[in-house]
Scaffold this active site. Structure first.
Site, PDB file in Angstrom:
ATOM      1  NE  ARG A   1      -2.108  16.231   0.815  1.00  0.00           N
ATOM      2  CZ  ARG A   1      -1.744  16.664  -0.261  1.00  0.00           C
ATOM      3  NH1 ARG A   1      -1.209  17.764  -0.610  1.00  0.00           N
ATOM      4  NH2 ARG A   1      -1.614  16.055  -1.509  1.00  0.00           N
TER       5      ARG A   1
ATOM      6  CE  LYS B   1      -0.249  12.292   3.129  1.00  0.00           C
ATOM      7  NZ  LYS B   1       0.102  11.025   3.094  1.00  0.00           N
TER       8      LYS B   1
ATOM      9  CG  HIS C   1       3.208   8.559  -0.163  1.00  0.00           C
ATOM     10  ND1 HIS C   1       2.882   9.012  -1.224  1.00  0.00           N
ATOM     11  CD2 HIS C   1       2.490   8.390   0.782  1.00  0.00           C
ATOM     12  CE1 HIS C   1       1.345   9.230  -0.905  1.00  0.00           C
ATOM     13  NE2 HIS C   1       1.316   8.929   0.269  1.00  0.00           N
TER      14      HIS C   1
ATOM     15  CB  SER D   1      -4.754   8.520  -4.973  1.00  0.00           C
ATOM     16  OG  SER D   1      -5.989   8.070  -4.499  1.00  0.00           O
TER      17      SER D   1
ATOM     18  CE  LYS E   1      -0.244   4.522  -1.103  1.00  0.00           C
ATOM     19  NZ  LYS E   1      -0.079   5.087  -0.068  1.00  0.00           N
ATOM     20  CB  THR E   2      -5.081   0.552   1.068  1.00  0.00           C
ATOM     21  OG1 THR E   2      -4.493   1.724   1.082  1.00  0.00           O
ATOM     22  CG2 THR E   2      -5.743   0.089   2.276  1.00  0.00           C
TER      23      THR E   2
ATOM     24  CG  ASP F   1      -0.137   7.083   3.676  1.00  0.00           C
ATOM     25  OD1 ASP F   1      -0.160   7.209   2.223  1.00  0.00           O
ATOM     26  OD2 ASP F   1      -0.194   8.228   3.948  1.00  0.00           O
TER      27      ASP F   1
ATOM     28  NE  ARG G   1      -8.356  10.670   1.916  1.00  0.00           N
ATOM     29  CZ  ARG G   1      -7.180  10.224   1.629  1.00  0.00           C
ATOM     30  NH1 ARG G   1      -6.669   9.101   2.421  1.00  0.00           N
ATOM     31  NH2 ARG G   1      -6.472  10.591   0.241  1.00  0.00           N
TER      32      ARG G   1
END
Length: 542
Positions: free
Chosen positions: A60, A202, A222, A240, A244-245, A259, A324
């Protein structure tokens, strides 16, 4: 999963000022993949997954994201570095340019929706210049039934024109040729000059982050979320690299999403999305089995490098460290369908503290929870530049500052209220270092972090004794099954207690400095949730 191309009843792009186009409506993934490869815009990996390059932008571009400042947004948005204003006039001129650019082309249109809870369902029509951008939208948004597609009416429109570059940016009130603009009055996300797919996702996330709290009393988050067999939901916030994942993928619990979620006034948690968008740098099947196995036909790999035998080299960051994959959520086995569930029982804030200061697990009061939520702390590991040995603290308000149009205290106060009303426990989990900072101590083992989370979820920490951290004020359990007791108080793991205390005060100081910009909007309870001490206090006050 075969789907056919459904053309809706209202299918004239002329209503959007886009003329003389060949339109491909709602093509199935395999068709979009075939077109992408035939046009030379992508190639297939050994197992048949499509891989593409997003070109100049591999992430981004936060400095080129704008929100139209008009009657609706002027007094609501937290204007500043994150939320930069653009006038309605300049937006309208850019919109006309993009519409003209998209005219006389072959375009791909995708009708999908966001918000899995039917009460909040929001229809999104996306018009893309590239076929693979359309595949990304298929993967990431929720997929309507054929009947819904036939009578589709959008609530929001995304116009995605990576090939349009604004030649005179200053004349349009933007910084350079690319832009990502949200217009809340027209309900349009306008993207030009960047092919990075995350701008579409986003953009809509940012829109929901204003609409849901203000108009629907829903807290947007988030975070990732999963649910146990007894219907107990857990939420994981974290920037990041904090896990989290990884930590929300638990074989004994069903994934709600990885997410973006909403927490409703009726106390449900729902996924905004219909897929996952995961980093794949250094990916191995052993480390991230769910993600690794989800990379199969239908998934879309971005900016990865191929090795000599035509397979992906996940270790390579030659194009970007931000490699990604997007895939539809049904590529993962253990999912909650439809993707919403009841009230959370536990919320986890994940931080990778490379200073080795924070406890591996601690319990937060409502004030502390709001304070740490607004802070959104993690630490980046030193290492890219020679001579940098200190970890670098990184703060992102609400664990997602780039996507939050309102002042962070608005979200934090909603969270505090929901926590208190629902009787939720909030935990701070340090997935970073123990026994010293990065370079001296060691990374906390994943098996211990998993054990802490499992024991919290099954109620083992409900009745243990806690002690308060002298500097951060956090409540540390004195015992946790399957975790070495000496780890639980980080001071015990350092060779020199004095070195630990001075490093902890050093980190507390960063927290205080970061919080200054929020303090005038924060309640007394939130301010008191911060560290008990900073560099101006001496230890004899403790």
């Amino acid at each position: 999963m075969k789907t056919k191309s459904i053309i809706p009843e209202k299918s004239d792009l002329g209503v959007y000022g886009i003329k003389n186009v060949t339109t491909k409506w709602n093509l199935p993934p395999e068709e979009l993949q075939r077109i992408t490869v035939e046009k030379g815009m992508g190639r297939e990996t050994k197992n048949g997954t499509l891989a593409i390059n997003t070109g100049k932008f591999t992430g981004r571009s936060p400095q080129d994201r704008f929100i139209v400042k008009d009657e609706y947004t002027a007094d609501k948005v937290w204007w500043g570095k994150t939320n930069k204003p653009i006038s309605s006039e300049n937006f309208n001129k850019l919109q006309i340019n993009v519409q003209e650019y998209l005219s006389n082309r072959e375009l791909y249109v995708r009708d999908g929706y966001v918000c899995a809870d039917p009460t909040y369902k929001t229809n999104i029509r996306t018009i893309t210049e590239f076929p693979w951008s359309n595949l990304f939208v298929y993967n990431m948004f929720l997929r309507p039934s054929e009947e819904e597609q036939k009578v589709f009416d959008e609530d929001w429109l995304i116009l995605c024109a990576p090939g349009y570059v604004c030649e005179d940016p200053k004349a349009y009130g933007i910084r350079q040729g690319n832009f990502s603009i949200i217009n809340f009055t027209k309900k349009i996300a306008l993207i030009g000059g960047s092919a990075y797919t995350g701008e579409m996702k986003k953009g809509i996330f940012s829109a929901l982050n204003l609409i849901l709290p203000i108009e629907r009393n829903v807290l947007p988050m988030h975070c990732s979320a999963n649910v146990g067999e007894n219907g107990d939901t857990a939420i994981f916030f974290g920037l990041s690299g904090t896990g989290k994942t990884t930590l929300s993928a638990d074989p004994n619990r069903k994934l709600i999403g990885d997410d973006e979620h909403g927490w409703t006034a009726e106390n449900n948690i729902f996924n905004f999305e219909g897929g996952c968008y995961a980093k794949v740098i250094d990916l191995t099947e052993e480390k991230e089995p769910d993600i690794f196995r989800a990379i199969k036909p239908g998934a879309l790999l971005e900016n990865v490098v191929f090795n000599d035998n035509n397979d992906v080299d996940y270790m390579s960051g030659e194009i970007t460290q931000n490699t990604r994959v997007s895939y539809p959520i049904y590529h993962i086995d253990n999912i909650q369908e439809p993707s919403f569930a009841g009230n959370p029982k536990n919320i986890f804030f994940l931080t990778c503290d490379a200073f080795g200061v924070l406890p591996p697990v601690s319990k937060l009061t409502p004030g502390q929870a709001a304070y740490h939520f607004i802070s959104g702390y993690t630490a980046k590991v030193a290492g890219t530049e020679a001579g940098i040995t200190e970890p670098v603290p990184s703060f992102s308000a609400c664990f997602g500052e780039p996507f939050m149009p309102l002042h962070p205290t608005k979200y934090a106060e909603m969270l505090s209220k929901k926590m208190t009303d629902a009787g939720v426990n909030v935990w701070l989990i340090n997935t970073g270092w123990s026994g010293g900072p990065h370079g001296i101590g060691s990374r906390i083992k994943l098996k211990y972090t998993r054990a802490m989370i499992t024991e919290i979820l099954n109620g083992s920490l409900d009745n243990v004794e806690f002690e308060q951290h002298p500097i951060f004020g956090l409540f540390m359990p004195k015992y946790c099954p399957n975790v070495p007791t000496e780890m639980l108080d980080p001071m015990n793991t350092w060779l020199q207690k004095g070195a630990y205390i001075s490093k902890a005060i050093h980190l507390a100081h960063f927290f205080h400095l970061n919080f200054e910009k929020f303090a005038n909007e924060a309640s007394e309870q939130i301010i008191e949730g911060g560290p008990l001490i900073d560099e101006h206090h001496h230890l004899d006050h403790m």
